[in-house]
Design a protein around this motif. Structure first.
Motif, PDB file in Angstrom:
ATOM      1  N   SER A 125       0.825  -1.217   0.000  1.00  0.00           N
ATOM      2  CA  SER A 125       0.000   0.000   0.000  1.00  0.00           C
ATOM      3  C   SER A 125       0.857   1.265   0.000  1.00  0.00           C
ATOM      4  O   SER A 125       0.441   2.300  -0.530  1.00  0.00           O
ATOM      5  CB  SER A 125      -0.934   0.008   1.207  1.00  0.00           C
ATOM      6  OG  SER A 125      -0.225   0.257   2.416  1.00  0.00           O
ATOM      7  N   THR A 126       2.060   1.194   0.574  1.00  0.00           N
ATOM      8  CA  THR A 126       2.913   2.389   0.644  1.00  0.00           C
ATOM      9  C   THR A 126       3.508   2.757  -0.705  1.00  0.00           C
ATOM     10  O   THR A 126       4.065   3.849  -0.853  1.00  0.00           O
ATOM     11  CB  THR A 126       4.061   2.190   1.650  1.00  0.00           C
ATOM     12  OG1 THR A 126       4.982   1.211   1.151  1.00  0.00           O
ATOM     13  CG2 THR A 126       3.538   1.762   3.007  1.00  0.00           C
ATOM     14  N   THR A 127       3.423   1.872  -1.677  1.00  0.00           N
ATOM     15  CA  THR A 127       3.995   2.173  -3.000  1.00  0.00           C
ATOM     16  C   THR A 127       3.079   3.065  -3.822  1.00  0.00           C
ATOM     17  O   THR A 127       3.447   3.455  -4.930  1.00  0.00           O
ATOM     18  CB  THR A 127       4.267   0.875  -3.785  1.00  0.00           C
ATOM     19  OG1 THR A 127       3.029   0.237  -4.116  1.00  0.00           O
ATOM     20  CG2 THR A 127       5.129  -0.082  -2.981  1.00  0.00           C
ATOM     21  N   TYR A 128       1.898   3.366  -3.286  1.00  0.00           N
ATOM     22  CA  TYR A 128       0.956   4.225  -4.000  1.00  0.00           C
ATOM     23  C   TYR A 128       1.011   5.640  -3.439  1.00  0.00           C
ATOM     24  O   TYR A 128       1.076   5.838  -2.228  1.00  0.00           O
ATOM     25  CB  TYR A 128      -0.467   3.657  -3.902  1.00  0.00           C
ATOM     26  CG  TYR A 128      -0.646   2.405  -4.717  1.00  0.00           C
ATOM     27  CD1 TYR A 128      -1.118   2.472  -6.027  1.00  0.00           C
ATOM     28  CD2 TYR A 128      -0.307   1.163  -4.202  1.00  0.00           C
ATOM     29  CE1 TYR A 128      -1.262   1.324  -6.795  1.00  0.00           C
ATOM     30  CE2 TYR A 128      -0.441   0.006  -4.960  1.00  0.00           C
ATOM     31  CZ  TYR A 128      -0.917   0.097  -6.257  1.00  0.00           C
ATOM     32  OH  TYR A 128      -1.041  -1.045  -7.017  1.00  0.00           O
ATOM     33  N   SER A 129       0.992   6.610  -4.324  1.00  0.00           N
ATOM     34  CA  SER A 129       1.003   8.020  -3.955  1.00  0.00           C
ATOM     35  C   SER A 129      -0.156   8.707  -4.667  1.00  0.00           C
ATOM     36  O   SER A 129      -0.562   8.296  -5.759  1.00  0.00           O
ATOM     37  CB  SER A 129       2.323   8.670  -4.380  1.00  0.00           C
ATOM     38  OG  SER A 129       3.397   8.127  -3.658  1.00  0.00           O
ATOM     39  N   TYR A 216       6.199   4.907  -7.895  1.00  0.00           N
ATOM     40  CA  TYR A 216       7.237   4.001  -8.372  1.00  0.00           C
ATOM     41  C   TYR A 216       7.282   4.016  -9.892  1.00  0.00           C
ATOM     42  O   TYR A 216       6.271   4.163 -10.555  1.00  0.00           O
ATOM     43  CB  TYR A 216       6.942   2.567  -7.911  1.00  0.00           C
ATOM     44  CG  TYR A 216       7.327   2.291  -6.490  1.00  0.00           C
ATOM     45  CD1 TYR A 216       7.628   3.332  -5.613  1.00  0.00           C
ATOM     46  CD2 TYR A 216       7.381   0.993  -6.019  1.00  0.00           C
ATOM     47  CE1 TYR A 216       7.970   3.069  -4.306  1.00  0.00           C
ATOM     48  CE2 TYR A 216       7.726   0.725  -4.714  1.00  0.00           C
ATOM     49  CZ  TYR A 216       8.012   1.779  -3.864  1.00  0.00           C
ATOM     50  OH  TYR A 216       8.351   1.515  -2.571  1.00  0.00           O
ATOM     51  N   THR A 217       8.458   3.816 -10.437  1.00  0.00           N
ATOM     52  CA  THR A 217       8.616   3.791 -11.883  1.00  0.00           C
ATOM     53  C   THR A 217       8.126   2.458 -12.424  1.00  0.00           C
ATOM     54  O   THR A 217       7.996   1.491 -11.688  1.00  0.00           O
ATOM     55  CB  THR A 217      10.103   3.971 -12.258  1.00  0.00           C
ATOM     56  OG1 THR A 217      10.845   2.956 -11.587  1.00  0.00           O
ATOM     57  CG2 THR A 217      10.593   5.326 -11.830  1.00  0.00           C
ATOM     58  N   PRO A 218       7.827   2.379 -13.715  1.00  0.00           N
ATOM     59  CA  PRO A 218       7.320   1.123 -14.273  1.00  0.00           C
ATOM     60  C   PRO A 218       8.300  -0.025 -14.072  1.00  0.00           C
ATOM     61  O   PRO A 218       9.489   0.177 -13.845  1.00  0.00           O
ATOM     62  CB  PRO A 218       7.148   1.464 -15.759  1.00  0.00           C
ATOM     63  CG  PRO A 218       6.962   2.944 -15.785  1.00  0.00           C
ATOM     64  CD  PRO A 218       7.820   3.476 -14.677  1.00  0.00           C
ATOM     65  N   ILE A 219       7.760  -1.230 -14.197  1.00  0.00           N
ATOM     66  CA  ILE A 219       8.557  -2.432 -13.991  1.00  0.00           C
ATOM     67  C   ILE A 219       9.794  -2.415 -14.883  1.00  0.00           C
ATOM     68  O   ILE A 219       9.731  -2.195 -16.083  1.00  0.00           O
ATOM     69  CB  ILE A 219       7.730  -3.688 -14.316  1.00  0.00           C
ATOM     70  CG1 ILE A 219       6.487  -3.758 -13.417  1.00  0.00           C
ATOM     71  CG2 ILE A 219       8.556  -4.940 -14.177  1.00  0.00           C
ATOM     72  CD1 ILE A 219       6.785  -4.018 -11.979  1.00  0.00           C
ATOM     73  N   ALA A 220      10.918  -2.687 -14.252  1.00  0.00           N
ATOM     74  CA  ALA A 220      12.171  -2.690 -15.002  1.00  0.00           C
ATOM     75  C   ALA A 220      12.340  -4.011 -15.740  1.00  0.00           C
ATOM     76  O   ALA A 220      11.807  -5.038 -15.350  1.00  0.00           O
ATOM     77  CB  ALA A 220      13.346  -2.478 -14.044  1.00  0.00           C
TER      78      ALA A 220
END
Length: 448
Positions: A125-129, A216-220
């Motif tokens: 949940s913390t990865t959402y802004s 967070y940036t898109p999946i690497a």
């Protein structure tokens, strides 16, 4: 009329909320099914408390140890697939092996998976802004964990006639809904990059936009060689950066009194009532004249405890759903209030069980599930709204994100510790109260 951006965000928030609701529901439902099936899982001569212990102790180990042992970025996809596999294997062991110790091993597998899963979803949940989006995810996750109590008890009630092998075996497929939801329904955190929801941290201040609004940036494409994450950040200069043990200890100290103590106390009190006092809240079977409704539900003294459990789980669901239903969260200064109320309920019901000052059958126990649910959802909601740690530089985005993940993960063991201690205290509590009732001529608890 809503603008296209508002309509888009509303749809994203709905998908996010439903995804986290499913995470909470599926992650906790096996825990409830195992407790509901306790009478069928062990021989009659075996204390049923051993099921409760094996169902909570491994989860506590996961919540206590995992945030400190592993370092770096979290591999959410791999973690969830691992949890799903472990739950599936645990339920299969319970279903297809009859030996007590083998079944207890299966329960431990499922418990560890549930504890690690809860930790992981809270961290996810913390990865959402901005924080309001993260709080939305936590609110629906808490609601899902509350619904698990009702769904799990209902499912076992429906399938218990099939026996342990078929009933538990059918339940073992439920964990696979988690990766399906994660990969095919959950919105990626980058979808909220242009969110119109305001950024607010605990109503105190907002950090610089570069930190507060950047998701967070898109999946690497490439996996990191160090750390635990599988690419929510692109490889580059942040590679290998992680919080040290000293950093984690420094971060957790301010959380002890602020969040952990209220959560620990409310669950210690709640489960002491549930496991130690609840079994002694027994009354004569009600007549139609004294209670038309209860007389249709209570046909023997043994029916009281299942009734308390049903009412308890109902109140847990509604209290854990308070934020998702639009009820404002508790102010930070009032976070200890649920534990204080819970302590008063503990004393009141303990005195009632020992002395018996309520006349006839009493349903006052039904309210005690409210406090634990309120404490749970509000504590995790508030920590998601905390400003970044002042000791971490604002331009150090990597460490700031890891700090948010660690902080919400580090307090998750407080409720499990309270539940585990309550399961230990419940045994002498029940025995003592039952003896007190027998001394004044009330023998219901001796006949169960």
């Amino acid at each position: 009329m809503e603008s296209p951006n508002e309509d888009r965000e509303q749809k994203l928030m709905t998908k996010l909320g439903f995804s986290f609701f499913m995470f909470g529901l599926i992650n906790n439902v096996l825990y409830v099914i195992i407790l509901s099936a306790a009478l069928d899982l062990v021989p009659p001569s075996t204390p049923k408390g051993i099921i409760a212990f094996c169902n909570i102790a491994p989860a506590l180990v996961a919540k206590v140890a995992w945030p400190y042992i592993l370092k770096g970025r979290i591999r959410y996809a791999r973690r969830l697939i691992g949890c799903c596999t472990l739950s599936f294997l645990g339920m299969l062991i319970i279903a297809f092996f009859d030996g007590l110790f083998v079944r207890l091993l299966g329960i431990c597998f499922a418990s560890f998976s549930s504890g690690l899963g809860e930790l992981t979803f809270l961290q996810l949940s913390t990865t959402y802004s901005p924080p309001t989006v993260a709080g939305h995810a936590v609110g629906y996750f808490a609601s899902g964990t509350g619904a698990a109590g009702l769904v799990g008890a209902f499912l076992w009630w429906e399938v218990r006639g099939l026996g342990v092998r078929l009933g538990v075996g059918m339940s073992s497929v439920m964990p696979f809904l988690i990766p399906l939801t994660f990969f095919f329904l959950l919105p990626h955190n980058s979808a909220f990059l242009f969110s119109i929801t305001p950024t607010v941290y605990d109503d105190q201040f907002s950090p610089p936009p570069a930190l507060s609004a950047l998701p967070y940036t898109p999946i690497a494409e490439a996996e990191d060689e160090e750390g635990e994450e599988e690419g929510t950040f692109a490889p580059g200069p942040t590679k290998g950066i992680h919080l040290s043990v000293a950093d984690k200890i420094r971060l957790v100290k301010p959380l002890l009194l602020k969040y952990m103590l209220p959560l620990f106390c409310v669950y210690l009190f709640e489960y002491t009532i549930n496991q130690g006092i609840g079994p002694t809240l027994l009354y004569a079977v009600p007549s139609k004249e004294s209670s038309w409704l209860l007389s249709k539900i209570i046909h023997s003294v043994r029916d009281y405890y299942p009734l308390w459990q049903l009412v308890y789980q109902t109140f847990v669901f509604f209290s854990r759903s308070s934020i998702s239903m639009g009820i404002p969260p508790l102010p930070e200064r009032l976070l200890p209030l649920p534990s204080i109320i819970q302590g008063c309920i503990l004393l009141t019901l303990g005195y009632e069980a020992a002395v018996g000052f309520f006349s006839g059958e009493s349903d006052t126990k039904s309210i005690f599930g409210i406090c634990g649910g309120l404490a749970y959802v509000n504590v995790f909601y508030r920590i998601n709204h905390e400003p970044p740690d002042a000791s971490i530089r604002y331009n150090d985005i990597e460490l700031t994100r890891q700090a948010r993940e660690f902080k919400i993960g580090s307090i998750g063991f407080a409720d499990s510790t309270g539940i585990l201690l309550a399961s230990i205290l419940a045994v002498p509590t029940e025995v003592g109260l039952c003896n007190a009732q027998a001394a004044r001529g009330k023998m219901f608890c001796k006949g169960l």
